[in-house]
Design a protein around this motif. Structure first.
Motif, mmCIF file in Angstrom:
data_model
loop_
_atom_site.group_PDB
_atom_site.id
_atom_site.type_symbol
_atom_site.label_atom_id
_atom_site.label_comp_id
_atom_site.label_asym_id
_atom_site.label_seq_id
_atom_site.Cartn_x
_atom_site.Cartn_y
_atom_site.Cartn_z
ATOM 1 N N SER A 1 0.748 -1.278 -0.148
ATOM 2 C CA SER A 1 -0.143 -0.110 0.044
ATOM 3 C C SER A 1 0.864 1.204 0.157
ATOM 4 C CB SER A 1 -0.864 0.275 1.237
ATOM 5 O OG SER A 1 -0.346 0.229 2.384
ATOM 6 N N PHE B 1 -5.499 -0.704 11.118
ATOM 7 C CA PHE B 1 -4.236 -0.263 10.073
ATOM 8 C C PHE B 1 -3.779 -1.379 9.496
ATOM 9 C CE2 PHE B 1 -2.430 3.952 11.777
ATOM 10 C CZ PHE B 1 -3.627 4.450 11.747
ATOM 11 N N LYS B 2 -3.938 -2.651 10.237
ATOM 12 C CA LYS B 2 -3.559 -3.724 9.448
ATOM 13 C C LYS B 2 -4.597 -4.203 8.234
ATOM 14 C CE LYS B 2 -1.072 -7.638 8.985
ATOM 15 N NZ LYS B 2 -1.025 -8.839 9.485
ATOM 16 N N ALA B 3 -5.824 -4.086 8.521
ATOM 17 C CA ALA B 3 -6.770 -4.494 7.571
ATOM 18 C C ALA B 3 -6.655 -3.325 6.358
ATOM 19 C CB ALA B 3 -8.219 -4.279 8.273
ATOM 20 N N ARG B 4 -6.347 -2.261 6.770
ATOM 21 C CA ARG B 4 -6.127 -1.179 5.601
ATOM 22 C C ARG B 4 -4.590 -1.507 4.644
ATOM 23 N NH1 ARG B 4 -9.170 3.428 5.639
ATOM 24 N NH2 ARG B 4 -10.903 3.363 6.895
ATOM 25 N N GLN B 5 -4.184 -2.475 5.414
ATOM 26 C CA GLN B 5 -3.100 -2.955 4.488
ATOM 27 C C GLN B 5 -2.024 -2.025 4.444
ATOM 28 O OE1 GLN B 5 -5.253 -5.987 4.041
ATOM 29 N NE2 GLN B 5 -3.473 -6.221 2.718
#
Lengths: 332, 332
Positions: free
Chosen positions: B64, B116-120
């Motif tokens: 990302s 944040f992890k889910a948002r890569q």
DNA sequence: CATCTATACTAAATCGGTTTAGCAAAAGTA
DNA sequence: TACTTTTGCTAAACCGATTTAGTATAGATG
């Protein structure tokens, strides 16, 4: 360990991707997925610690649930406080926030906006460094929901959250006048941002109202790039004159704190003889000598309204709105 | 106006999406696309103000180019300054940064990290509120490149950018001792973060080295949630005693500024009798009374190293690294 | 003249989701 | 019994890029 996708869950549960998507989005009932299948899917998802890939989701639905927060300098506590609240309000509505500092550089501002746009932010909240409306319009990305704050062009087609700079400047100047000052210097900036112009008008209006003649000799327009030097020069030029000012109004907290430092290091004799006042409070003004009276902007409310307006624009594609919030004067 | 995609450009230029992608990524020559075709494609792209959709790109390449910056409170100038530099260094390397404040709340911290992890995000730079290593490990997302700073567990498997808290605390304490103080109170926090423990050790070591006995009666552990009240209580309890401290060491700038406020409003007689010292400088310490000596952390270098280490982890999947940066004491 | 290589491209899979349209079987209704 | 509706699901397109594996033609080489 390895990230698990909807596709893998579908395989494991022996159902279609579609079913998995429906169930994991809580639309299982609505979409007539049987209780048994729903349970199987959620169980497998939990077991494998499934976490939706937000980026794939964004691409698919065409919305990133991200907003950009763009200011001259995020380390200025004035912007920092607003950032903190923006972040909170945004999170409440499911948005994350990217921040960037422009360093008062319009080119950088444009670059950041374009970058954020490329990253598909849903909107931006911006304290622009554009000196006038047409420059702002070049900088801004049409079609990108935008809320302006702090530096606002009311005649722009953008939504804004503002304060009444002119009135606040008037009041602030009058607190100085009420303390008995009649010779009040004014430090503004070379870059004529809209808030600066308004504050300047307010300063002049307060003088006029109180029968004091505006004197351009004690109005200094400081170039931000050389602020240290120019402030020193300004002090040198006025401090030894006959009609030396007894108070100084600063157009923002950056100039005021720079000037404080200057007085406290190089012009110490004037420490006790001067009164300062400026826009945008800093904690240090509680302790500094000269003490600095200031206009404090309601940072939480600015953040709240900015996020609120931006979301309205994003979600309902509502047109321009503007709001003017109340300021408070801290008289020190 | 309407956003243009690689597909549309392909149609307009009557070539394949592939060719467009190659050309717009500057790989036209390498991929043997004729000059004529390249020109046609770039012309159409320019004409239509093509801007690559970063999200689609991220999904495709699995990266990302976004990093998360997570701190207790972004409006604390200590973190604000670091944020500003992080942002700059990250941009230089093509990354954007998302920020979030945890409010010293570990649950929120975990939530933010997961989000944040889910948002890569490709990695995070974190000043954690975890009280110990095992809690930190639960909070952290394995497989997510992470650099810890400010609150560092050196025995964690994560990279970190640290200072020598113990030594700095010793030196800071000794600046007080060197000013003639022998009765030095210590305000720390109830939450025993690793930096706090180290600073506490440094305080005690300095006392011992200088033949002063540590007295737990003047060591106050303040609960951050009730800091105002507890600081007032602490002051009340010591200020009227026989062996009233003449100096106070604070474990961070939040406690120090709260205490300053407290002394300046409720315990004004002590304003001139006390010396303060604390970690993490604030501008207001230049002006406050009591003046506050402080340990200043090299924010630009912290940011630089954090970004650098994080990128190394992201790009080369390099293992743990740690660095300890030099601090400076401002003796006021 | 046949073969090989370079040139100039493209089709299609992929990333990981969302969503529309529709199918088959079971249940309900006339 | 025949028809409609509901239940329970799925295939496939799509978002906008990247990238692999190829194809067709032109020119070079033996």
């Amino acid at each position: 360990m390895a990230k698990i996708s909807i596709k893998k869950i579908a395989e494991l549960a022996e159902v279609s991707k579609t079913a998995v998507s429906f169930v994991l989005n809580g639309r299982g009932d609505e979409k007539n997925i049987s209780k048994a299948t729903q349970d199987k899917i959620t169980a497998i998802a939990k077991e494998n610690q499934y976490q939706a890939n937000h980026i794939a989701r964004s691409l698919s639905i065409g919305k990133s649930f991200t907003i950009g927060f763009i200011v001259p300098d995020i380390s200025n506590p004035f912007y920092g406080k607003i950032a903190r609240h923006i972040e909170q309000f945004a999170e409440d509505k499911g948005y994350s926030v990217m921040v960037a500092s422009t360093n008062e550089d319009l080119k950088k501002e444009k670059k950041i906006i374009d970058q954020f746009k490329a990253r598909q932010v849903d909107g931006i909240i911006l304290a622009s460094s554009a000196p006038n409306l047409s420059t702002l319009n070049i900088t801004l990305n049409k079609n990108l929901p935008t809320v302006l704050f702090d530096r606002v062009f009311k005649d722009s087609s953008q939504s804004f959250v503002d304060i009444n700079n002119e009135e606040a400047a008037m009041q602030l100047t009058e607190t100085l006048i009420n303390k008995g000052h009649s010779r009040i210097a004014f430090f503004s900036t070379t870059s004529y941002l809209p808030n600066i112009s308004d504050r300047t008008r307010g300063y002049k209006a307060a003088l006029e109202k109180n029968g004091i003649t505006y004197d351009s000799k004690i109005h200094f327009e400081i170039d931000f790039k050389n602020k240290k030097e120019e402030i020193v020069n300004a002090f040198s030029s006025i401090m030894n004159t006959e009609d030396c000012p007894t108070a100084i109004l600063f157009v923002n907290n950056v100039l005021a704190s720079e000037a404080l430092w200057c007085v406290n290091t190089s012009f110490t004799p004037y420490k006790d003889q001067l009164s300062f006042a400026c826009f945008d409070n800093l904690d240090l003004f509680d302790y500094s000598l000269p003490k600095v009276s200031s206009v404090i902007q309601p940072s939480e409310e600015i953040a709240n309204q900015s996020v609120f307006m931006l979301c309205k624009q994003i979600e309902d594609t509502i047109g321009k709105e503007g709001i003017q919030l109340k300021t408070k004067i801290i008289n020190r």
